[in-house]
Motif scaffolding. Sequence first.
Motif, mmCIF file in Angstrom:
data_model
loop_
_atom_site.group_PDB
_atom_site.id
_atom_site.type_symbol
_atom_site.label_atom_id
_atom_site.label_comp_id
_atom_site.label_asym_id
_atom_site.label_seq_id
_atom_site.Cartn_x
_atom_site.Cartn_y
_atom_site.Cartn_z
ATOM 1 N N VAL A 110 -74.043 107.302 -3.934
ATOM 2 C CA VAL A 110 -75.470 107.080 -3.693
ATOM 3 C C VAL A 110 -75.816 105.618 -3.944
ATOM 4 O O VAL A 110 -76.536 104.990 -3.159
ATOM 5 C CB VAL A 110 -76.331 108.018 -4.575
ATOM 6 C CG1 VAL A 110 -77.801 107.672 -4.469
ATOM 7 C CG2 VAL A 110 -76.090 109.466 -4.202
ATOM 8 N N GLU A 111 -75.267 105.052 -5.022
ATOM 9 C CA GLU A 111 -75.521 103.641 -5.334
ATOM 10 C C GLU A 111 -74.924 102.732 -4.262
ATOM 11 O O GLU A 111 -75.551 101.750 -3.853
ATOM 12 C CB GLU A 111 -74.943 103.297 -6.712
ATOM 13 C CG GLU A 111 -75.210 101.879 -7.150
ATOM 14 C CD GLU A 111 -76.670 101.606 -7.469
ATOM 15 O OE1 GLU A 111 -77.075 100.440 -7.341
ATOM 16 O OE2 GLU A 111 -77.399 102.529 -7.830
ATOM 17 N N ALA A 112 -73.728 103.061 -3.801
ATOM 18 C CA ALA A 112 -73.093 102.257 -2.743
ATOM 19 C C ALA A 112 -73.930 102.296 -1.470
ATOM 20 O O ALA A 112 -74.121 101.256 -0.810
ATOM 21 C CB ALA A 112 -71.684 102.769 -2.475
ATOM 22 N N ASN A 113 -74.457 103.453 -1.117
ATOM 23 C CA ASN A 113 -75.301 103.582 0.075
ATOM 24 C C ASN A 113 -76.596 102.787 -0.104
ATOM 25 O O ASN A 113 -77.047 102.104 0.824
ATOM 26 C CB ASN A 113 -75.603 105.059 0.333
ATOM 27 C CG ASN A 113 -76.312 105.286 1.634
ATOM 28 O OD1 ASN A 113 -76.062 104.597 2.620
ATOM 29 N ND2 ASN A 113 -77.216 106.253 1.637
ATOM 30 N N TYR A 114 -77.178 102.854 -1.294
ATOM 31 C CA TYR A 114 -78.408 102.109 -1.585
ATOM 32 C C TYR A 114 -78.172 100.602 -1.464
ATOM 33 O O TYR A 114 -78.967 99.892 -0.843
ATOM 34 C CB TYR A 114 -78.905 102.468 -2.991
ATOM 35 C CG TYR A 114 -80.019 101.585 -3.478
ATOM 36 C CD1 TYR A 114 -81.310 101.703 -2.979
ATOM 37 C CD2 TYR A 114 -79.787 100.618 -4.464
ATOM 38 C CE1 TYR A 114 -82.331 100.888 -3.429
ATOM 39 C CE2 TYR A 114 -80.803 99.810 -4.920
ATOM 40 C CZ TYR A 114 -82.068 99.948 -4.404
ATOM 41 O OH TYR A 114 -83.080 99.138 -4.841
ATOM 42 N N GLU A 115 -77.089 100.129 -2.042
ATOM 43 C CA GLU A 115 -76.791 98.689 -1.965
ATOM 44 C C GLU A 115 -76.544 98.252 -0.536
ATOM 45 O O GLU A 115 -76.991 97.180 -0.121
ATOM 46 C CB GLU A 115 -75.602 98.365 -2.859
ATOM 47 C CG GLU A 115 -75.929 98.462 -4.336
ATOM 48 C CD GLU A 115 -74.718 98.258 -5.224
ATOM 49 O OE1 GLU A 115 -73.621 97.967 -4.700
ATOM 50 O OE2 GLU A 115 -74.878 98.379 -6.445
ATOM 51 N N LYS A 118 -83.251 106.464 -2.492
ATOM 52 C CA LYS A 118 -82.098 106.591 -3.389
ATOM 53 C C LYS A 118 -82.295 107.764 -4.342
ATOM 54 O O LYS A 118 -81.374 108.555 -4.569
ATOM 55 C CB LYS A 118 -81.903 105.288 -4.164
ATOM 56 C CG LYS A 118 -80.788 105.348 -5.180
ATOM 57 C CD LYS A 118 -80.733 104.069 -5.987
ATOM 58 C CE LYS A 118 -79.746 104.218 -7.122
ATOM 59 N NZ LYS A 118 -79.799 103.096 -8.039
ATOM 60 N N ALA A 119 -83.482 107.887 -4.900
ATOM 61 C CA ALA A 119 -83.761 109.011 -5.807
ATOM 62 C C ALA A 119 -83.639 110.333 -5.060
ATOM 63 O O ALA A 119 -83.070 111.306 -5.572
ATOM 64 C CB ALA A 119 -85.153 108.858 -6.410
ATOM 65 N N THR A 121 -80.000 111.120 -4.485
ATOM 66 C CA THR A 121 -79.341 111.577 -5.703
ATOM 67 C C THR A 121 -79.598 113.069 -5.917
ATOM 68 O O THR A 121 -78.672 113.834 -6.197
ATOM 69 C CB THR A 121 -79.843 110.775 -6.922
ATOM 70 O OG1 THR A 121 -79.557 109.398 -6.709
ATOM 71 C CG2 THR A 121 -79.183 111.238 -8.206
ATOM 72 N N VAL A 122 -80.844 113.486 -5.749
ATOM 73 C CA VAL A 122 -81.181 114.908 -5.889
ATOM 74 C C VAL A 122 -80.438 115.715 -4.829
ATOM 75 O O VAL A 122 -79.908 116.792 -5.114
ATOM 76 C CB VAL A 122 -82.711 115.112 -5.796
ATOM 77 C CG1 VAL A 122 -83.059 116.594 -5.714
ATOM 78 C CG2 VAL A 122 -83.405 114.460 -6.978
ATOM 79 N N GLY A 123 -80.378 115.200 -3.618
ATOM 80 C CA GLY A 123 -79.655 115.888 -2.538
ATOM 81 C C GLY A 123 -78.176 116.050 -2.858
ATOM 82 O O GLY A 123 -77.588 117.102 -2.581
ATOM 83 N N GLN A 124 -77.570 115.022 -3.438
ATOM 84 C CA GLN A 124 -76.159 115.098 -3.825
ATOM 85 C C GLN A 124 -75.954 116.172 -4.885
ATOM 86 O O GLN A 124 -75.003 116.942 -4.823
ATOM 87 C CB GLN A 124 -75.673 113.752 -4.370
ATOM 88 C CG GLN A 124 -75.489 112.685 -3.333
ATOM 89 C CD GLN A 124 -74.140 112.771 -2.653
ATOM 90 O OE1 GLN A 124 -73.206 113.346 -3.174
ATOM 91 N NE2 GLN A 124 -74.072 112.223 -1.461
ATOM 92 N N PHE A 125 -76.853 116.228 -5.861
ATOM 93 C CA PHE A 125 -76.739 117.243 -6.914
ATOM 94 C C PHE A 125 -76.896 118.650 -6.332
ATOM 95 O O PHE A 125 -76.157 119.563 -6.696
ATOM 96 C CB PHE A 125 -77.774 117.015 -8.012
ATOM 97 C CG PHE A 125 -77.516 115.798 -8.851
ATOM 98 C CD1 PHE A 125 -76.232 115.328 -9.084
ATOM 99 C CD2 PHE A 125 -78.570 115.110 -9.427
ATOM 100 C CE1 PHE A 125 -75.987 114.208 -9.859
ATOM 101 C CE2 PHE A 125 -78.343 113.982 -10.217
ATOM 102 C CZ PHE A 125 -77.052 113.538 -10.427
ATOM 103 N N ARG A 126 -77.834 118.815 -5.434
ATOM 104 C CA ARG A 126 -78.041 120.134 -4.817
ATOM 105 C C ARG A 126 -76.831 120.536 -3.987
ATOM 106 O O ARG A 126 -76.410 121.692 -4.010
ATOM 107 C CB ARG A 126 -79.296 120.122 -3.953
ATOM 108 C CG ARG A 126 -80.550 120.176 -4.758
ATOM 109 C CD ARG A 126 -81.770 120.353 -3.889
ATOM 110 N NE ARG A 126 -82.962 120.360 -4.725
ATOM 111 C CZ ARG A 126 -84.118 119.874 -4.362
ATOM 112 N NH1 ARG A 126 -84.277 119.354 -3.153
ATOM 113 N NH2 ARG A 126 -85.145 119.914 -5.178
ATOM 114 N N SER A 127 -76.289 119.593 -3.250
ATOM 115 C CA SER A 127 -75.109 119.880 -2.434
ATOM 116 C C SER A 127 -73.931 120.288 -3.310
ATOM 117 O O SER A 127 -73.191 121.224 -2.982
ATOM 118 C CB SER A 127 -74.750 118.648 -1.608
ATOM 119 O OG SER A 127 -73.553 118.830 -0.915
#
Length: 126
Positions: free
Chosen positions: A68-73, A104-105, A108-114
């Motif tokens: 997620v951080e890499a995508n944000y950057e 980004k936030a 992050t929530v989407g990654q956790f749900r997935s």
Amino acid sequence: DNPCNPWHVYTAALHWSVMTITSIGYGDIVPVRNAEYLAGVVFMLLGGVVWANIIGGTCAIIAKGDPVEANYESNTDLLNSMMREGDFPAHKHQHFREYLREAKARDTVGQFRSLAQRFSPLLKGE
């Protein structure tokens, strides 16, 4: 070994240069025979390759740490480039960046749900 033999002189010079390049140092134990010089060169180069592999692997692990951080950057870099080249008004820059922070936030929530979707029912507490 004959110190006047050019190959022995070149081997000693190669040993000295590899020792200098690899920053191993000169120490108080030194090779005496031509075979010892050659073995020293081989092992110093091998040690350098192993060390480079360890450092490269560590950097790869760190670089892949947070998708997620890499995508944000990546998106932030793209946005900055686009705003610079597109001559966007300065007062809009902050709004675009705020949108990326919110995205980004959300990501992050989407990654956790997935990730949670892949858990077994027992782990989900069902």
